[in-house]
Design a protein around this motif. Structure first.
Motif, mmCIF file in Angstrom:
data_model
loop_
_atom_site.group_PDB
_atom_site.id
_atom_site.type_symbol
_atom_site.label_atom_id
_atom_site.label_comp_id
_atom_site.label_asym_id
_atom_site.label_seq_id
_atom_site.Cartn_x
_atom_site.Cartn_y
_atom_site.Cartn_z
ATOM 1 N N ALA A 80 19.452 54.441 15.904
ATOM 2 C CA ALA A 80 19.706 53.410 16.907
ATOM 3 C C ALA A 80 20.398 53.966 18.151
ATOM 4 O O ALA A 80 20.032 53.614 19.280
ATOM 5 C CB ALA A 80 20.534 52.288 16.285
ATOM 6 N N GLU A 81 21.389 54.844 17.978
ATOM 7 C CA GLU A 81 22.105 55.375 19.136
ATOM 8 C C GLU A 81 21.195 56.234 20.015
ATOM 9 O O GLU A 81 21.270 56.183 21.247
ATOM 10 C CB GLU A 81 23.316 56.185 18.672
ATOM 11 N N THR A 82 20.324 57.021 19.382
ATOM 12 C CA THR A 82 19.377 57.842 20.141
ATOM 13 C C THR A 82 18.373 56.957 20.863
ATOM 14 O O THR A 82 17.994 57.219 22.015
ATOM 15 C CB THR A 82 18.653 58.817 19.204
ATOM 16 N N PHE A 83 17.940 55.898 20.200
ATOM 17 C CA PHE A 83 17.019 54.960 20.839
ATOM 18 C C PHE A 83 17.635 54.368 22.108
ATOM 19 O O PHE A 83 16.964 54.260 23.149
ATOM 20 C CB PHE A 83 16.652 53.844 19.860
ATOM 21 N N LEU A 84 18.909 53.992 22.054
ATOM 22 C CA LEU A 84 19.565 53.423 23.235
ATOM 23 C C LEU A 84 19.617 54.440 24.376
ATOM 24 O O LEU A 84 19.425 54.084 25.549
ATOM 25 C CB LEU A 84 20.969 52.944 22.878
ATOM 26 N N ARG A 85 19.857 55.710 24.069
ATOM 27 C CA ARG A 85 19.865 56.746 25.102
ATOM 28 C C ARG A 85 18.488 56.850 25.755
ATOM 29 O O ARG A 85 18.371 56.924 26.986
ATOM 30 C CB ARG A 85 20.265 58.094 24.509
#
Length: 272
Positions: free
Chosen positions: A52-57
């Motif tokens: 999820a955090e990589t997706f937001l980036r």
């Protein structure tokens, strides 16, 4: 899926929260404009299982107003930017579609009914593999009491397979897998990025289910040509394409006895 797509509860899965946060920041694009600029019924697809955090980036970069050529925008219908999808896949008793994909056969296909739950729209879809290895989708709307195996849709299947491949349609088809998930779509000229969260897959014959890791967003890049900006960003973040499709990956997880080794690693990553 009972979650209200636009108002996630505090305990909503991380992937769902990320999906909604990313689309809230993006500009809006209508369905008519998506179909005009990036319908891509014939396209190359690449799948990624993205934390999820990589997706937001990635989403922040794609939707940045300063992006050269303009930002990606989020598909928006009636002020809604995340949509509930339900699909039912049809296969023969011996799972011909699954095994044709496992063996990499050129003349392979998937058959499904797709339901857009927020609008009630239904489509009968046939996905084929083109000569360049691209995915080619053929579809017809389902209305009222129409069922995917009714005569007109059987004829559509027969005609499509005969014209594209010169083969006969399978005679015996029954529901094999159901999928439910929440989807948002980011769009630029000639490119689409579909972002799915909360994936649940049901084996409709064996009556078993698997649920995707709550922290993963299933990202699919769709383009008529080469690597997209989303592909390059994900590669830079250390995320590589996954050998994964919802249908084959879920069956590999749900039925360990199937010879599904090509999807087994990604299925473990997705479903545990």
């Amino acid at each position: 899926m009972t979650l209200a797509p636009e108002t996630p509860a505090p305990h909503a899965p991380a992937a769902v929260r990320a999906l909604l946060a990313a689309t809230r920041k993006a500009g809006a694009i209508s369905l008519a404009e998506v179909n005009e600029r990036a319908e891509l019924l014939a396209r190359f697809d690449r799948s990624y299982l993205v934390p999820a955090e990589t997706f937001l980036r990635m989403a922040d970069r794609l939707t940045d107003p300063r992006r050269p050529g303009g930002p990606f925008r989020a598909l928006t219908i009636d002020d809604r930017r995340a949509f509930r999808y339900h699909s039912v896949y049809y296969d023969t008793p011996g799972l011909r579609s699954f095994h044709d994909h496992r063996q990499g056969r050129r003349l392979r296909f998937k058959i499904r009914e797709r339901v857009y739950e927020d609008s009630g729209e239904r489509q009968f879809e046939i996905k084929l593999k083109g000569r360049r290895g691209d995915t080619v989708k053929h579809r017809r709307p389902l209305a009222g009491a129409d069922a995917p195996l009714d005569g007109p849709f059987r004829s559509f299947l027969t005609d499509t397979l005969h014209r594209a491949y010169g083969i006969e349609a399978p005679g015996a088809l029954t529901p094999s897998l159901g999928t439910d998930y929440l989807r948002a779509t980011l769009v630029a000229d000639g490119e689409r990025v579909t972002c799915d969260a909360g994936l649940v897959c049901d084996d409709l014959r064996a009556r078993r289910s698997v649920r995707c890791d709550a922290g993963l967003v299933l990202v699919e890049t769709k383009t008529a040509g080469h690597l997209t900006e989303a592909d390059r960003l994900l590669h830079a973040y250390g995320v590589r394409p996954a050998v994964f499709t919802k249908y084959c990956g879920a069956l590999a997880a749900l039925r360990p006895g199937l010879p599904g080794n090509r999807w087994r690693r990604a299925a473990r990553d997705a479903f545990g």
